[in-house]
Design an enzyme around this catalytic site. Structure first.
Site, short mmCIF file in Angstrom:
data_model
loop_
_atom_site.label_atom_id
_atom_site.label_comp_id
_atom_site.label_asym_id
_atom_site.label_seq_id
_atom_site.Cartn_x
_atom_site.Cartn_y
_atom_site.Cartn_z
N ARG A 189 8.50 5.42 -11.18
CA ARG A 189 7.23 4.98 -10.61
C ARG A 189 7.46 4.45 -9.20
O ARG A 189 8.43 3.72 -8.95
CB ARG A 189 6.64 3.88 -11.51
CG ARG A 189 5.56 3.06 -10.84
CD ARG A 189 4.70 2.28 -11.81
NE ARG A 189 4.09 1.12 -11.19
CZ ARG A 189 3.12 1.18 -10.26
NH1 ARG A 189 2.67 2.34 -9.82
NH2 ARG A 189 2.63 0.06 -9.74
N ARG A 236 -1.38 9.96 -2.88
CA ARG A 236 -0.01 9.59 -2.52
C ARG A 236 0.95 10.69 -2.97
O ARG A 236 1.93 11.01 -2.29
CB ARG A 236 0.39 8.26 -3.16
CG ARG A 236 -0.02 7.05 -2.36
CD ARG A 236 0.96 6.85 -1.23
NE ARG A 236 0.35 6.15 -0.12
CZ ARG A 236 0.36 4.86 0.08
NH1 ARG A 236 0.98 4.07 -0.79
NH2 ARG A 236 -0.20 4.32 1.13
N ARG A 238 1.32 -0.64 5.32
CA ARG A 238 1.53 -0.04 4.00
C ARG A 238 2.27 1.30 4.14
O ARG A 238 3.18 1.60 3.39
CB ARG A 238 0.19 0.23 3.30
CG ARG A 238 -0.30 -0.92 2.51
CD ARG A 238 -1.72 -0.69 2.03
NE ARG A 238 -2.36 -1.97 1.81
CZ ARG A 238 -2.49 -2.56 0.63
NH1 ARG A 238 -2.06 -1.96 -0.45
NH2 ARG A 238 -3.04 -3.73 0.52
N GLY A 289 0.71 5.80 -8.33
CA GLY A 289 -0.57 5.65 -9.03
C GLY A 289 -1.63 6.56 -8.44
O GLY A 289 -2.42 7.18 -9.16
N SER A 291 2.83 -5.32 -1.41
CA SER A 291 1.71 -5.11 -0.49
C SER A 291 0.85 -6.37 -0.38
O SER A 291 0.06 -6.51 0.55
CB SER A 291 0.83 -3.95 -0.96
OG SER A 291 0.36 -4.20 -2.28
N ASP A 292 1.02 -7.27 -1.35
CA ASP A 292 0.22 -8.50 -1.38
C ASP A 292 1.14 -9.67 -1.71
O ASP A 292 1.90 -9.59 -2.69
CB ASP A 292 -0.86 -8.41 -2.47
CG ASP A 292 -1.73 -7.17 -2.27
OD1 ASP A 292 -2.53 -7.16 -1.34
OD2 ASP A 292 -1.55 -6.21 -3.06
N ARG A 316 -8.72 16.69 -13.48
CA ARG A 316 -9.34 15.40 -13.11
C ARG A 316 -8.88 14.91 -11.74
O ARG A 316 -8.82 13.70 -11.49
CB ARG A 316 -9.00 14.31 -14.14
CG ARG A 316 -9.69 14.51 -15.47
CD ARG A 316 -9.26 13.48 -16.47
NE ARG A 316 -9.94 13.71 -17.74
CZ ARG A 316 -10.84 12.89 -18.27
NH1 ARG A 316 -11.16 11.77 -17.66
NH2 ARG A 316 -11.42 13.18 -19.41
N GLU A 372 2.14 -6.03 -11.15
CA GLU A 372 1.64 -4.67 -10.94
C GLU A 372 0.92 -4.25 -12.21
O GLU A 372 0.57 -5.13 -13.00
CB GLU A 372 2.78 -3.72 -10.50
CG GLU A 372 3.97 -3.65 -11.41
CD GLU A 372 3.81 -2.70 -12.55
OE1 GLU A 372 3.84 -1.49 -12.31
OE2 GLU A 372 3.68 -3.15 -13.72
N MET A 373 0.68 -2.98 -12.45
CA MET A 373 -0.21 -2.64 -13.57
C MET A 373 0.28 -1.51 -14.48
O MET A 373 -0.50 -1.02 -15.30
CB MET A 373 -1.61 -2.29 -13.02
CG MET A 373 -2.24 -3.44 -12.26
SD MET A 373 -3.93 -3.15 -11.75
CE MET A 373 -4.78 -3.29 -13.32
N GLU A 374 1.53 -1.08 -14.38
CA GLU A 374 1.95 0.09 -15.15
C GLU A 374 3.32 0.00 -15.82
O GLU A 374 3.55 0.65 -16.87
CB GLU A 374 1.96 1.36 -14.25
CG GLU A 374 0.60 1.85 -13.81
CD GLU A 374 0.06 1.11 -12.59
OE1 GLU A 374 0.86 0.39 -11.93
OE2 GLU A 374 -1.14 1.21 -12.29
N HIS A 390 -4.43 16.64 -20.24
CA HIS A 390 -4.57 16.08 -18.89
C HIS A 390 -3.73 16.77 -17.83
O HIS A 390 -3.74 16.36 -16.66
CB HIS A 390 -4.22 14.58 -18.92
CG HIS A 390 -5.00 13.83 -19.96
ND1 HIS A 390 -4.50 13.56 -21.21
CD2 HIS A 390 -6.26 13.36 -19.94
CE1 HIS A 390 -5.42 12.93 -21.92
NE2 HIS A 390 -6.49 12.80 -21.18
N GLY A 394 5.23 2.38 -6.54
CA GLY A 394 3.93 1.74 -6.44
C GLY A 394 3.97 0.47 -5.62
O GLY A 394 4.99 0.13 -5.03
N SER A 395 2.85 -0.21 -5.61
CA SER A 395 2.77 -1.47 -4.88
C SER A 395 2.68 -2.61 -5.89
O SER A 395 2.43 -2.40 -7.08
CB SER A 395 1.57 -1.47 -3.95
OG SER A 395 0.41 -1.30 -4.70
#
Ligand code: HPA
Length: 235
Positions: free
Chosen positions: A88, A25, A218, A21, A204-205, A44, A180-182, A5, A90-91
């Site tokens: 990381r 960015r 943002r 992410g 952010s939310d 990718r 978050e997701m990571e 990758h 991120g938001s």
């Protein structure tokens, strides 16, 4: 050398790498914050750059969204490219009434609904934690920069559109600050390879009041987080 990758040469990454992410960015950070930044991989369209900040080498690379994507980039960066500190940027969505839009959260720990860490841990519960030196360094830099940061547990979810309608209340009960997701996946990969990792997140939310940052907002809050992360990266 390339990995499945990443197509950079083996010596092209700095020991410290910021991980947004969104690959665009990564491009934005490279073009607006780093000196002499060069794009070193685009497999990718997952863009990665190396350059300098305060005369110190630093890289920045997108990870994509979610733990499977973030974990494979973290693994290859550490194992194949010698990256030792992964930050990381991120938001997140806040799940605590004390934390609102634009606030910065340092993820001291990351709970999760993912099975990704259990795969590596015989089904047991792994406590995914930030590297202590990076975390305490970030707290110190935030003080120097007169920025307020909230430090605590976050929740790394596999589902942005979560089926549990009571998720926010449930997380808040256990004093989880944000979703978050990571981070949980990033932390376990780093731990396995004895690398250091930290997630720095901007709210952010607001998942309690259902307020969300606009595009302009943002951008501004992002600047606060990036200048904090780059100072930590080059500390
Ligand atoms: N859920 C998960 N990840 C996020 C959110 C959210 O509400 N906001 C920003 N990242």
């Amino acid at each position: 050398m390339t990995t499945p990758h990443i197509q950079a040469k083996s010596d092209q990454f700095a020991e410290t790498c910021l991980l947004p992410g969104d690959p665009l960015r990564a491009k934005f950070i490279a073009e607006n914050y780093l000196q002499r930044a060069e794009c070193i991989t685009s497999t990718r369209n997952m863009l990665g750059y190396s350059g300098f900040y305060n005369q110190r080498p630093v890289s920045v690379m997108g990870t994509g969204m979610g733990m499977p994507s973030c974990m494979l980039y973290a693994e290859e960066l550490i194992k194949d490219y010698g990256v030792k500190r992964l930050i990381r940027v991120g938001s997140c969505g806040s799940t605590d009434p004390e934390i609102g839009l634009n606030d910065i959260v340092l993820a001291a720990g990351a709970s999760t609904d993912s099975n990704a860490n259990r795969h590596q841990f015989n089904g047991y519960d792994y406590a995914a934690i930030a590297d202590f030196d990076l975390l305490s360094g970030a707290v110190d830099v935030a003080k120097q920069q007169k920025k307020t940061v909230k430090v605590g547990n976050v929740f790394s979810t596999d589902s942005f559109y979560h089926p549990n309608r009571k998720l926010t209340a449930m997380l808040n009960r256990l004093h989880i600050l944000a979703v978050e997701m990571e981070a949980a996946g990033l932390y376990s990969v780093a731990a396995r390879h004895r690398a250091r990792a930290l997630a720095i997140l901007t709210v952010s939310d607001d998942l309690i009041t259902q307020q969300h940052l606009s595009g302009d907002e943002r951008e501004r809050s992002f600047d606060t987080m990036i200048t904090l992360a780059l100072a930590v990266a080059t500390d």
